[in-house]
Scaffold this motif. Structure first.
Motif, short mmCIF file in Angstrom:
data_model
loop_
_atom_site.label_atom_id
_atom_site.label_comp_id
_atom_site.label_asym_id
_atom_site.label_seq_id
_atom_site.Cartn_x
_atom_site.Cartn_y
_atom_site.Cartn_z
N PRO A 174 0.83 -1.21 0.00
CA PRO A 174 0.00 0.00 0.00
C PRO A 174 0.87 1.26 0.00
O PRO A 174 2.05 1.22 0.34
CB PRO A 174 -0.77 -0.13 1.31
CG PRO A 174 0.16 -0.87 2.21
CD PRO A 174 0.87 -1.86 1.31
N ARG A 175 0.26 2.34 -0.40
CA ARG A 175 0.94 3.63 -0.26
C ARG A 175 0.44 4.26 1.04
O ARG A 175 -0.57 3.84 1.59
CB ARG A 175 0.70 4.51 -1.48
CG ARG A 175 -0.73 4.86 -1.74
CD ARG A 175 -0.88 5.70 -3.02
NE ARG A 175 -2.28 5.94 -3.31
CZ ARG A 175 -3.02 6.89 -2.75
NH1 ARG A 175 -2.49 7.69 -1.85
NH2 ARG A 175 -4.30 7.03 -3.07
N ARG A 176 1.15 5.25 1.52
CA ARG A 176 0.77 5.93 2.76
C ARG A 176 0.09 7.26 2.45
O ARG A 176 0.55 8.01 1.60
CB ARG A 176 2.01 6.22 3.62
CG ARG A 176 2.64 5.00 4.22
CD ARG A 176 2.03 4.75 5.56
NE ARG A 176 2.62 3.54 6.13
CZ ARG A 176 2.12 2.91 7.13
NH1 ARG A 176 1.02 3.33 7.71
NH2 ARG A 176 2.69 1.83 7.61
N ASN A 177 -0.99 7.54 3.16
CA ASN A 177 -1.63 8.84 3.07
C ASN A 177 -0.73 9.82 3.81
O ASN A 177 -0.49 9.65 5.01
CB ASN A 177 -3.03 8.78 3.71
CG ASN A 177 -3.75 10.11 3.61
OD1 ASN A 177 -3.15 11.17 3.65
ND2 ASN A 177 -5.07 10.03 3.49
N PRO A 178 -0.21 10.84 3.14
CA PRO A 178 0.73 11.76 3.79
C PRO A 178 0.09 12.57 4.92
O PRO A 178 0.78 13.04 5.83
CB PRO A 178 1.22 12.66 2.66
CG PRO A 178 0.22 12.52 1.57
CD PRO A 178 -0.44 11.18 1.74
N ASP A 179 -1.23 12.72 4.89
CA ASP A 179 -1.90 13.53 5.90
C ASP A 179 -2.06 12.79 7.23
O ASP A 179 -1.94 13.39 8.29
CB ASP A 179 -3.28 13.99 5.41
CG ASP A 179 -3.17 14.88 4.19
OD1 ASP A 179 -2.16 15.62 4.07
OD2 ASP A 179 -4.09 14.84 3.35
N ASN A 180 -2.36 11.48 7.17
CA ASN A 180 -2.64 10.76 8.41
C ASN A 180 -1.85 9.46 8.57
O ASN A 180 -1.97 8.78 9.58
CB ASN A 180 -4.15 10.48 8.54
CG ASN A 180 -4.68 9.69 7.35
OD1 ASN A 180 -3.94 9.00 6.66
ND2 ASN A 180 -5.98 9.80 7.13
N GLY A 181 -1.06 9.08 7.57
CA GLY A 181 -0.24 7.89 7.67
C GLY A 181 -0.99 6.58 7.42
O GLY A 181 -0.39 5.51 7.51
N TYR A 182 -2.28 6.66 7.12
CA TYR A 182 -3.04 5.44 6.85
C TYR A 182 -2.49 4.74 5.61
O TYR A 182 -2.05 5.39 4.65
CB TYR A 182 -4.52 5.75 6.60
CG TYR A 182 -5.32 6.14 7.82
CD1 TYR A 182 -4.87 5.87 9.11
CD2 TYR A 182 -6.54 6.77 7.68
CE1 TYR A 182 -5.62 6.21 10.22
CE2 TYR A 182 -7.30 7.13 8.79
CZ TYR A 182 -6.82 6.84 10.05
OH TYR A 182 -7.57 7.18 11.14
N GLN A 183 -2.56 3.42 5.63
CA GLN A 183 -2.20 2.65 4.45
C GLN A 183 -3.38 2.69 3.49
O GLN A 183 -4.52 2.42 3.88
CB GLN A 183 -1.87 1.21 4.83
CG GLN A 183 -0.63 1.09 5.67
CD GLN A 183 -0.33 -0.35 6.05
OE1 GLN A 183 -1.23 -1.10 6.35
NE2 GLN A 183 0.94 -0.70 6.05
N LEU A 184 -3.10 2.99 2.24
CA LEU A 184 -4.14 3.04 1.23
C LEU A 184 -3.85 2.01 0.14
O LEU A 184 -2.73 1.91 -0.35
CB LEU A 184 -4.22 4.45 0.61
CG LEU A 184 -4.56 5.57 1.58
CD1 LEU A 184 -4.50 6.93 0.88
CD2 LEU A 184 -5.95 5.34 2.19
N TYR A 185 -4.87 1.25 -0.18
CA TYR A 185 -4.75 0.18 -1.16
C TYR A 185 -5.57 0.53 -2.39
O TYR A 185 -6.62 1.17 -2.30
CB TYR A 185 -5.28 -1.14 -0.57
CG TYR A 185 -4.50 -1.61 0.64
CD1 TYR A 185 -3.45 -2.50 0.50
CD2 TYR A 185 -4.84 -1.17 1.91
CE1 TYR A 185 -2.73 -2.94 1.60
CE2 TYR A 185 -4.13 -1.60 3.02
CZ TYR A 185 -3.08 -2.49 2.85
OH TYR A 185 -2.37 -2.92 3.95
N GLY A 186 -5.09 0.09 -3.55
CA GLY A 186 -5.79 0.34 -4.80
C GLY A 186 -6.38 -0.94 -5.36
O GLY A 186 -6.32 -2.02 -4.74
N HIS A 187 -6.94 -0.82 -6.56
CA HIS A 187 -7.53 -1.99 -7.22
C HIS A 187 -6.48 -3.05 -7.53
O HIS A 187 -6.78 -4.25 -7.55
CB HIS A 187 -8.30 -1.56 -8.47
CG HIS A 187 -9.57 -0.83 -8.12
ND1 HIS A 187 -10.68 -1.49 -7.66
CD2 HIS A 187 -9.87 0.49 -8.11
CE1 HIS A 187 -11.63 -0.60 -7.41
NE2 HIS A 187 -11.17 0.60 -7.67
N HIS A 188 -5.25 -2.61 -7.78
CA HIS A 188 -4.15 -3.56 -8.00
C HIS A 188 -4.00 -4.45 -6.77
O HIS A 188 -3.81 -5.67 -6.90
CB HIS A 188 -2.85 -2.80 -8.30
CG HIS A 188 -1.63 -3.67 -8.32
ND1 HIS A 188 -1.34 -4.50 -9.39
CD2 HIS A 188 -0.65 -3.85 -7.42
CE1 HIS A 188 -0.22 -5.16 -9.13
NE2 HIS A 188 0.22 -4.78 -7.94
#
Length: 148
Positions: free
Chosen positions: A28-42
């Motif tokens: 996952p990539r990290r949301n720069p604002d809150n550090g949450y892991q973000l996942y995409g359709h891939h």
């Protein structure tokens, strides 16, 4: 998608998503604002692939190798075929052993159905198990749990 959203979309638990992320199978990539892991359709497609591979008995390490081949543009299909071809004889042998174990268990239950319960008396621990003939223990070299 956040962890919970990806988990829901794939029909797994959030802990499963976290586990595969820790193992490096999902990135996952990290949301720069809150550090949450973000996942995409891939990641969703990859997670679904992992689930399919697990249903064939592939370990996390093997899945990692398969994904590594694919990520580098190499076909993982020869590796997949080889891994299954190597494992299948062992699985078939385990099935034979488990069928024999199930038969022994059924025979024991039939035999024990009318036997009275006993109390340990210093000479006997459990009359049910002790009533079995010695030759009914061919898996005695196997670790507890019955499977290697």
């Amino acid at each position: 998608m956040k962890v919970a959203e990806l988990a829901r979309a794939a029909g797994v638990t959030a802990e499963t998503v976290r586990h595969y992320t820790r193992e490096g199978l999902l990135s996952p990539r990290r949301n720069p604002d809150n550090g949450y892991q973000l996942y995409g359709h891939h990641d969703l497609n990859r997670l679904r692939f992992i689930q399919r591979a697990r249903t064939l008995g592939f370990s996390v390490r093997e899945i990692s190798d398969i994904l590594d081949h694919a990520d580098h543009g190499d076909s993982p299909c020869p590796l997949v075929r080889d891994l299954l071809a190597q494992r299948l004889p062992t699985i078939r042998q385990r099935i034979v052993e488990l069928e024999a174990l199930a038969e022994r268990m059924e025979q024991a239950l039939d035999t024990w159905q009318d036997m009275p319960d006993g109390v340990p008396d210093g000479h006997s621990l459990c009359r049910l198990i002790e009533s079995l003939p010695e030759e009914t223990h061919p898996l005695s070299t196997m670790p507890a749990g019955g499977c290697q």
